[in-house]
Design a protein around this motif. Sequence first.
Motif, short mmCIF file in Angstrom:
data_model
loop_
_atom_site.label_atom_id
_atom_site.label_comp_id
_atom_site.label_asym_id
_atom_site.label_seq_id
_atom_site.Cartn_x
_atom_site.Cartn_y
_atom_site.Cartn_z
N LYS A 7 -33.83 118.82 7.28
CA LYS A 7 -35.18 119.34 7.49
C LYS A 7 -35.16 120.85 7.66
N LYS A 8 -34.14 121.36 8.35
CA LYS A 8 -34.07 122.81 8.59
C LYS A 8 -33.86 123.58 7.30
N ARG A 9 -33.26 122.95 6.31
CA ARG A 9 -32.97 123.64 5.05
C ARG A 9 -34.20 123.71 4.15
N ILE A 10 -35.28 123.02 4.53
CA ILE A 10 -36.52 123.06 3.77
C ILE A 10 -37.53 123.91 4.53
N PRO A 11 -37.90 125.07 4.02
CA PRO A 11 -38.86 125.94 4.71
C PRO A 11 -40.24 125.28 4.80
N GLY A 12 -41.04 125.75 5.76
CA GLY A 12 -42.42 125.31 5.85
C GLY A 12 -42.70 124.23 6.86
N GLY A 13 -41.66 123.70 7.52
CA GLY A 13 -41.90 122.68 8.53
C GLY A 13 -42.40 121.37 7.96
N VAL A 14 -43.02 120.56 8.83
CA VAL A 14 -43.43 119.22 8.43
C VAL A 14 -44.50 119.27 7.34
N HIS A 15 -45.40 120.25 7.40
CA HIS A 15 -46.48 120.32 6.40
C HIS A 15 -45.95 120.83 5.07
#
Length: 420
Positions: A7-15
Motif C-alpha cells: 500500500k505504501k508503494r502506491i501514492p494517493g492513499g486509500v482513495h
Amino acid sequence: MSRSTWKKRIPGGVHGRRMLVIGFIDKCGTGLWATSIALYFTYVSGLGIAQVGLLVGISGGVGIAGAPLAGRLADRFPLTRVLIGTQLLRAAALLALLTTDHFALLVLYSAIGALPDRATNVLTKLYAARIAGPERVRYQAINRTVSNLGWAFGGLGAAAALSVATSTAFQLLLLGNVLTYVVMAALTFRCAEPPAPSRVAAGSTTEAPRAKPANPWRDRTFLLFTATEAALFLDDTILQVAMPLWIVHATDAPVGLAPLLLVLNSVLVVLFQVPLARFGATTDAARRLLVPLACLFVAGTLALAASAVEGPAVAVAALVAAAVALTFAEIIHATASWELSVALAPDDAQGAYLGVHGLAAATQRFAGPLLLTGVIAAGPLAWPLLGAGLVATCAGQHRLVRRHLAKRSLSVAPVTVSEH
C-alpha cells in the motif's frame, strides 16, 4: 511483500487505490468493446470501410470538445462528481447504439459518447496529479499498468467473442462495457475529492490581490506542444482501428489476431510501464525520450508495410513486430507526454491547461481514423511515409521543449516534477 508495504508503494492513499480499481474496471469494459468496435460496425451494422472511418472520425471530432470542457469544469466543480456524470453519459450513449443500424444515428450516438469519453481521460489525469502530489509520475505509471491489465482481460473476452463472431456476441460485448460504467460511477461516489490548487487559492482568506490565472489559449509554447502531441498519439488509433482493418483488407493474417495483438499490447504495458517511467521522471529526461520514440515509430510502420507480403506466417510475424514496436512507442510517449504536459501547466490553471492538452488525443481520435483509412487505401508504401512524418514531429517537439527549458532556466531555478 507485506500488504502494508504494498500500500505504501502506491501514492494517493486509500482513495488513490480506489481510483486505480475504477481505472481497471474501465479498461476491462473498454477492452471488450474498443477491440471490436471497427468490426462491430463492419459485420453487425453492415458499414463499409469508408463509413467506419467516417463514423469514428466524426465522433472523435465531436469528442474534441470534451477535453477542454472537462478541464474547465474540474477547476470549478468537484472532480469526482464530474467524473460520475461522464461515466453515466458514456453508458447511455453506448446503449443507444443497440437501438439502430442507421448510419446517421450511429454517428450521432457515437459522437455523444465521445464527449464524456475524452473528458474522462482528462479528469482521471487530473485526479492522479492532485491525489498523488509529488509522486504523480509513479502514480500515473501504476495507473497505466493497472489499466492495461484491464485491457488484457477485456481483450481476451473480445477474442473469445470474435471466435464466435455473431451479432449476439458483439451485443454482449457492448452490454458488458455499459455495465462497467455503472459500476465505476458507484465506486467513484465513494472516492474523496482531492485538493484542487485553483479552488484552494480561490478559498484563501488572504487579502493580497491574486493574478489572473494563466490562459492556455494564449500560451504559444503550450499550444504548439499540444499540436505535436496530436500526431504522437497516433499509436492509439493504429493499434485499435487501423490494425484490425489492415488485417482484414490487406494481409493474409487471421481476423482473430486483432484482439490478441491488443492483449499483447496490454501485457507489455503492464510489464514495462512502471520500470520505464523512471526514465521520464524530470522534464529534461522526458524530452530525451523523444529520440527512441522516433525510432520505434519507424520500426512499427515498416513492419506494418512488410505485413502485406503474401502468406499468413509472414503477415503474423510482421504484425506482431509492429504491435511490439508501437506498444513501446506508446509506453515511452505516455511517460514523456504525462511529465511534459503537467510540468508545462501552471498550478493556478492546471485543469484548463490539461484540458487543452487533452485536445491532442481528441484531435487524433477525429483525424487519425480518416488519415489511417487513407493510408490503408494507399497501400503498404504509405506506412513508411507516415513513419517519416512521426519522426519529424518528434524532432519538432524535442526542439520546442528544449527551447522552453532554456528560456525558463534564465529566469528561475529549474524544478523537477519530483520536487513539486
